[in-house]
Design an enzyme around this catalytic site. Structure first.
Site, mmCIF file in Angstrom:
data_model
loop_
_atom_site.group_PDB
_atom_site.id
_atom_site.type_symbol
_atom_site.label_atom_id
_atom_site.label_comp_id
_atom_site.label_asym_id
_atom_site.label_seq_id
_atom_site.Cartn_x
_atom_site.Cartn_y
_atom_site.Cartn_z
ATOM 1 N N GLY A 13 43.045 36.671 40.090
ATOM 2 C CA GLY A 13 41.885 36.172 38.763
ATOM 3 C C GLY A 13 42.987 36.990 37.537
ATOM 4 O O GLY A 13 42.474 36.634 36.273
ATOM 5 N N SER A 25 46.182 34.774 43.064
ATOM 6 C CA SER A 25 46.797 33.640 41.395
ATOM 7 C C SER A 25 47.848 32.585 42.190
ATOM 8 O O SER A 25 48.297 31.903 41.595
ATOM 9 C CB SER A 25 47.374 34.746 40.335
ATOM 10 O OG SER A 25 46.529 35.360 39.989
ATOM 11 N N GLU A 64 45.002 40.143 49.979
ATOM 12 C CA GLU A 64 44.952 39.635 48.199
ATOM 13 C C GLU A 64 45.407 40.774 47.354
ATOM 14 O O GLU A 64 44.214 41.170 47.794
ATOM 15 C CB GLU A 64 43.293 38.955 48.429
ATOM 16 C CG GLU A 64 43.126 37.464 48.771
ATOM 17 C CD GLU A 64 41.995 37.013 48.511
ATOM 18 O OE1 GLU A 64 42.324 35.341 47.566
ATOM 19 O OE2 GLU A 64 40.843 37.307 47.814
ATOM 20 N N LYS A 79 34.041 31.778 45.255
ATOM 21 C CA LYS A 79 33.159 33.234 43.888
ATOM 22 C C LYS A 79 31.719 32.133 43.471
ATOM 23 O O LYS A 79 30.966 31.575 43.902
ATOM 24 C CB LYS A 79 33.666 33.568 43.148
ATOM 25 C CG LYS A 79 35.073 33.816 43.895
ATOM 26 C CD LYS A 79 36.420 34.221 42.624
ATOM 27 C CE LYS A 79 37.113 34.763 43.939
ATOM 28 N NZ LYS A 79 38.226 35.843 42.829
ATOM 29 N N HIS A 83 35.550 40.396 50.851
ATOM 30 C CA HIS A 83 36.733 39.748 49.615
ATOM 31 C C HIS A 83 36.863 40.612 49.103
ATOM 32 O O HIS A 83 36.020 42.318 48.751
ATOM 33 C CB HIS A 83 35.862 38.834 48.701
ATOM 34 C CG HIS A 83 36.909 38.083 47.492
ATOM 35 N ND1 HIS A 83 36.841 39.059 46.226
ATOM 36 C CD2 HIS A 83 37.874 37.784 47.792
ATOM 37 C CE1 HIS A 83 37.666 38.309 45.970
ATOM 38 N NE2 HIS A 83 37.982 37.451 46.611
ATOM 39 N N GLU A 118 36.114 41.338 45.452
ATOM 40 C CA GLU A 118 34.568 41.624 44.514
ATOM 41 C C GLU A 118 34.053 42.226 45.466
ATOM 42 O O GLU A 118 33.120 43.267 44.654
ATOM 43 C CB GLU A 118 34.800 40.194 44.083
ATOM 44 C CG GLU A 118 35.924 39.619 43.340
ATOM 45 C CD GLU A 118 35.987 38.511 42.810
ATOM 46 O OE1 GLU A 118 35.834 37.223 43.679
ATOM 47 O OE2 GLU A 118 37.328 38.343 42.331
ATOM 48 N N ASN A 168 38.112 29.493 47.226
ATOM 49 C CA ASN A 168 36.679 30.596 47.159
ATOM 50 C C ASN A 168 36.284 30.630 45.877
ATOM 51 O O ASN A 168 36.113 30.839 45.051
ATOM 52 C CB ASN A 168 37.342 31.965 47.303
ATOM 53 C CG ASN A 168 36.438 32.637 47.772
ATOM 54 O OD1 ASN A 168 35.347 32.410 46.836
ATOM 55 N ND2 ASN A 168 36.553 34.143 47.008
#
Ligand code: 13P
Length: 251
Positions: free
Chosen positions: A174, A213, A168, A11, A96, A98, A9
């Site tokens: 991250g 990660s 996730e 992003k 996702h 985010e 991904n």
């Protein structure tokens, strides 16, 4: 037997030129993955989808990172499923964390998008996962359970057989603080149990990924877990060398 799946991904990273350069450099790797029964893919920004689709090996999955659930209309800044299909895109990440955090993506909205994708014979990669506060409060299963049940509400076993779910944990994205493989297996197994309750036997065919990660050094450990069928990878999928290592380290 579920095929392993590694999806990068990207992003909001990479110019079109950079995305194309990556795609051109990934041909041999895509062939190796195919030979090794691994599905391999990337999810570039909308702007780079066409360039990556054209430059990449035909076996490389090219996924969008989001879509609208309606085919067209007055929705400024949005991209519809027919627009993606016109480019030959048949995979799309949904929900996702985010987008849940910054764009108010709810389970209900994810459900509309997943239904629209399935109606269009596309593959949704449905992301679920708890925040750090929820993890620390011991609410992981409650949160993830609701995300799975509500996001996949009113779908049939036939409809979900190609769907992919990605677990996730938000606190691992991250941050370099990856969840242990025990946590990943425990929650991916829990997700499969819910899928079984909702859809029966087809739950054995649905691929469940871990994300957060994932790096070349730990990818094998995750993929060795019985209920983890692959990985959704952010940072480590951006450079072709580390992307290659992700693949070669699981062979
Ligand atoms: P990182 O691999 O950079 O933690 O990102 C994970 C992710 O969000 C993939 O969708």
């Amino acid at each position: 037997m579920r095929r392993k799946l590694l999806l990068g991904n990207w992003k909001m990273n990479k110019l079109i030129s950079e995305a194309k350069e990556f795609a051109l450099a990934s041909h041999e790797l895509a062939d190796l993955a195919t030979k090794s029964n691994i599905d391999l893919g990337v999810a570039p920004t909308f702007l780079s989808l066409q360039a990556v689709k054209e430059a990449a090996n035909k076996n490389m999955i090219v996924a969008a990172q989001n879509c609208h659930y309606l085919p067209n209309g007055a929705y400024t800044g949005e991209v519809s499923i027919p627009m993606l299909k016109e480019l030959g895109i048949s995979w799309c990440i949904i929900g996702h964390s985010e987008r849940r955090t910054y764009d108010n993506e709810t389970n209900e909205k994810c459900n509309l998008k997943i239904k629209a994708l399935i109606e269009n014979e596309m593959v949704p990669v449905y992301c679920v996962g708890e925040t750090l506060a929820q993890f620390e409060a011991g609410e992981t299963k409650k949160v993830v359970g609701e995300q799975v049940r509500n996001g996949l509400k009113d779908l049939t076993a036939e409809q979900v057989k190609n769907l992919v779910v990605a677990y996730e944990p938000v606190w691992s994205i991250g941050t370099g603080k990856n969840a242990s493989s025990e946590i990943a297996e425990n929650i991916c197994g829990f997700i499969r149990d819910i899928l079984k309750e909702m859809f029966g036997k087809v739950s054995e065919e649905i691929r469940i990924l871990y994300g957060g990660s994932v790096k070349p050094v730990n990818v094998k450990e995750y993929l060795s877990c019985p209920n983890v069928d692959g990985a959704l990878v952010g940072g480590a999928s951006l450079k072709i060398d580390s992307y290659k290592e992700l693949v070669t380290n699981i062979l």
